[in-house]
Design an enzyme around this catalytic site. Sequence first.
Site, PDB file in Angstrom:
ATOM      1  N   HIS A 189      70.041  29.385 -82.338  1.00 26.41           N
ATOM      2  CA  HIS A 189      69.150  29.163 -81.204  1.00 26.41           C
ATOM      3  C   HIS A 189      67.777  29.758 -81.428  1.00 26.41           C
ATOM      4  CE1 HIS A 189      71.495  26.916 -78.524  1.00 26.41           C
ATOM      5  NE2 HIS A 189      72.490  27.788 -78.459  1.00 26.41           N
ATOM      6  N   ARG A 296      74.174  10.658 -82.384  1.00 30.00           N
ATOM      7  CA  ARG A 296      75.391  11.175 -83.024  1.00 30.00           C
ATOM      8  C   ARG A 296      76.355  11.608 -81.914  1.00 30.00           C
ATOM      9  NH1 ARG A 296      71.353  13.381 -86.924  1.00 30.00           N
ATOM     10  NH2 ARG A 296      72.066  12.931 -89.026  1.00 30.00           N
ATOM     11  N   ARG A 332      76.052   5.613 -82.196  1.00 27.94           N
ATOM     12  CA  ARG A 332      77.049   5.591 -83.270  1.00 27.94           C
ATOM     13  C   ARG A 332      78.388   6.052 -82.726  1.00 27.94           C
ATOM     14  NH1 ARG A 332      76.125   9.420 -88.413  1.00 27.94           N
ATOM     15  NH2 ARG A 332      76.771  11.105 -87.029  1.00 27.94           N
ATOM     16  N   GLU A 431      76.418   4.092 -95.741  1.00 26.59           N
ATOM     17  CA  GLU A 431      76.332   5.467 -96.266  1.00 26.59           C
ATOM     18  C   GLU A 431      77.355   5.717 -97.368  1.00 26.59           C
ATOM     19  OE1 GLU A 431      76.863   8.229 -93.002  1.00 26.59           O
ATOM     20  OE2 GLU A 431      78.238   6.892 -91.987  1.00 26.59           O
ATOM     21  N   ASN A 454      71.813  10.570 -95.865  1.00 27.41           N
ATOM     22  CA  ASN A 454      72.360  11.932 -96.006  1.00 27.41           C
ATOM     23  C   ASN A 454      73.689  11.880 -96.754  1.00 27.41           C
ATOM     24  OD1 ASN A 454      70.230  12.394 -94.345  1.00 27.41           O
ATOM     25  ND2 ASN A 454      71.431  12.859 -92.523  1.00 27.41           N
ATOM     26  N   ASP A 455      74.511  10.907 -96.383  1.00 28.56           N
ATOM     27  CA  ASP A 455      75.788  10.753 -97.078  1.00 28.56           C
ATOM     28  C   ASP A 455      75.651   9.868 -98.316  1.00 28.56           C
ATOM     29  OD1 ASP A 455      77.732  12.334 -95.769  1.00 28.56           O
ATOM     30  OD2 ASP A 455      77.645  11.002 -94.044  1.00 28.56           O
ATOM     31  N   ARG A 465      76.372  17.516-100.177  1.00 27.83           N
ATOM     32  CA  ARG A 465      75.100  17.736 -99.488  1.00 27.83           C
ATOM     33  C   ARG A 465      74.947  19.151 -98.956  1.00 27.83           C
ATOM     34  NH1 ARG A 465      75.860  13.754 -94.158  1.00 27.83           N
ATOM     35  NH2 ARG A 465      74.687  15.182 -92.857  1.00 27.83           N
ATOM     36  N   CYS A 502      68.603   5.854 -90.876  1.00 26.90           N
ATOM     37  CA  CYS A 502      68.642   6.993 -89.957  1.00 26.90           C
ATOM     38  C   CYS A 502      68.965   8.297 -90.685  1.00 26.90           C
ATOM     39  CB  CYS A 502      69.632   6.741 -88.816  1.00 26.90           C
ATOM     40  SG  CYS A 502      71.295   6.420 -89.401  1.00 26.90           S
TER      41      CYS A 502
HETATM   42  C1  PEP Z   1      73.668  10.024 -92.793  1.00 22.48           C
HETATM   43  O1  PEP Z   1      74.714  10.218 -93.406  1.00 22.48           O
HETATM   44  O2  PEP Z   1      72.593   9.729 -93.324  1.00 22.48           O
HETATM   45  C2  PEP Z   1      73.635  10.172 -91.323  1.00 22.48           C
HETATM   46  C3  PEP Z   1      72.568   9.855 -90.629  1.00 22.48           C
HETATM   47  O3  PEP Z   1      74.736  10.650 -90.721  1.00 22.48           O
HETATM   48  P1  PEP Z   1      75.143  12.217 -90.654  1.00 22.48           P
HETATM   49  O4  PEP Z   1      73.964  13.004 -91.144  1.00 22.48           O
HETATM   50  O5  PEP Z   1      75.481  12.449 -89.231  1.00 22.48           O
HETATM   51  O6  PEP Z   1      76.302  12.261 -91.592  1.00 22.48           O
HETATM   52 MG    MG Z   2      76.654  10.301 -92.386  1.00 22.11          MG
END
Ligand code: PEP
Ligand code: MG
Length: 540
Positions: A189, A296, A332, A431, A454-455, A465, A502
């Site tokens: 926080h 999310r 999502r 992803e 991200n994935d 990651r 995203c």
């Molecule tokens: C991703 O994987 O890019 C994504 C947006 O989902 P998360 O970061 O929630 O896994």
């Molecule tokens: Mg993801």
Amino acid sequence: MKKGIAASKGYAIGKVVLKNEDEICITETKIENIEAEKKRLRRSVELSKEQILKIKQKTEDQIGKDKAEVFESHIMLLEDPEFIGAVEENMTINKINAEKSLKDIIERYVLIFESMNDEYMKERAADVKDVGKRILMNILGYASYQPNFEVLESNSVIVASELTPSDTACLDKEKVSAFLTDLGGRNSHSAIMARSLGIPAVVGLEDITSLVKDGDLVIVDGIKGEVIINPSDELIKVYEENKRNYLYDLKKLNKFIKKEAVTKDGIKIEILGNIGKPEEAEIILKNGGMGIGLFRTEFLYMDRDEMPSEEEQFESYRDVTVNMKGKPVIIRTLDIGGDKKLTYLPMIEESNPFLGYRAIRICLERKDIFKMQLRALLRASVFGNLKIMFPMIATLDEFLQGKYILEECMNELRLEGKAFNEKIEVGMMVEIPSAALMADEFAKYVDFFSIGTNDLIQYTLAADRMNSKVSYLYDCMNPAVLKLIEMVINAAHKNGKWCGMCGEMAGNEEAIPILLKLGLDEFSMSPTAILKAKQTIFDN
Ligand code: PEP
Ligand code: MG
């Protein structure tokens, strides 16, 4: 130079003020009159509540309502009959004084939070310590628990083992130019508050409190997450220049709030924001975002003891959709598993949770959970421009099964006479490399793609990651990743569909020009990255 976690952007050059941890000395005494001791405890709890309410009000006035919410959880703890009951029970059974009994229970709660796997829950331990310390100070009759920050000189850099949310709320923005902590993560926080206050911060520095002493000069680089102790005059000049440029650039960005994102050759680009909680939608609008590209929803399921009901979910999805006034809201479906766990949905320990039972894989098996969410989403769809997106799709069969269950829900709602948008768009996240490679096939069935880099990056390069040891491999600019992205965008366009992104890459200033060239239609990012992204698009 010392490297930590960049928690709040910006530069500062200032003098160290070490925050004394002022360990409170507690002695155990045996007591006879339990009732009198309970009264002492309750008085201190009441006093603590009054103090927190004041800090909450101050935070609301100075930073904003959403940032004051952390104090709501402090008040909840103070009002939690289980917590206070545990202290009283400990007191009664062991016939010990209120302060020792309270200290025991605080330590127990902190241990529980710290041993949780979830990063967010782990960081809640700091909240418990914060509230606990306040009650203890009040029991002991210390005038008022305020960190001694009032005597600060301007340009102070606070260095502490850990800063509590109330410490952070008491920081005087005029005098504190940055803060550094041994502990903490980007989601604590205090880090969130530092970002809202615009105070640069580097956390997770491990031993910064033992490396510096009061009065040392330090340079804080909140962008790279670096600290330079007692720098040379030349370095100071370099960072003074960096700071000037940074502040100048930041101010200039405000002119983009009301502007649409248009490239030099006149192409209008959709810039949207990612959220985890309905309240965050407001920040997207404040930054001139054009909608929600990723909600999310798992955060609605976390941090509680039971599954949110269809009604509760419906209300959340409806409120967000209404607030966005016709702008796109891409929601999502549940992406639980991996590092996101639910206490009320026990799962078997897996050796590779990121390659395991998660997201759509769980939903297709636990149709009861999935249908509850889909029904809520469908019912909310009449309130605006709501779209549904499935996460972690690896095969076409998974997507089609998801659509089939969605249709089952539509039939149920029709029979019940409940309204929903019959033409609701249903898309998928790309992803997993298998989905990117087969995007041409998927594109015939989906309404849109949203690339989850991200994935996608971690699965393409086999680089976790969350593992800093392999972060050199985790690179969005790796040609293999770019090739997959290109394939997905082309497959979407060939089939008359649109393609968004995203993952964090969508807000990466260096990646945006490449993504524009590849023809990405929609960029969705964390709300604070929106203005910078708009500027980058104008320049390209
Ligand atoms: C991703 O994987 O890019 C994504 C947006 O989902 P998360 O970061 O929630 O896994
Ligand atoms: Mg993801």
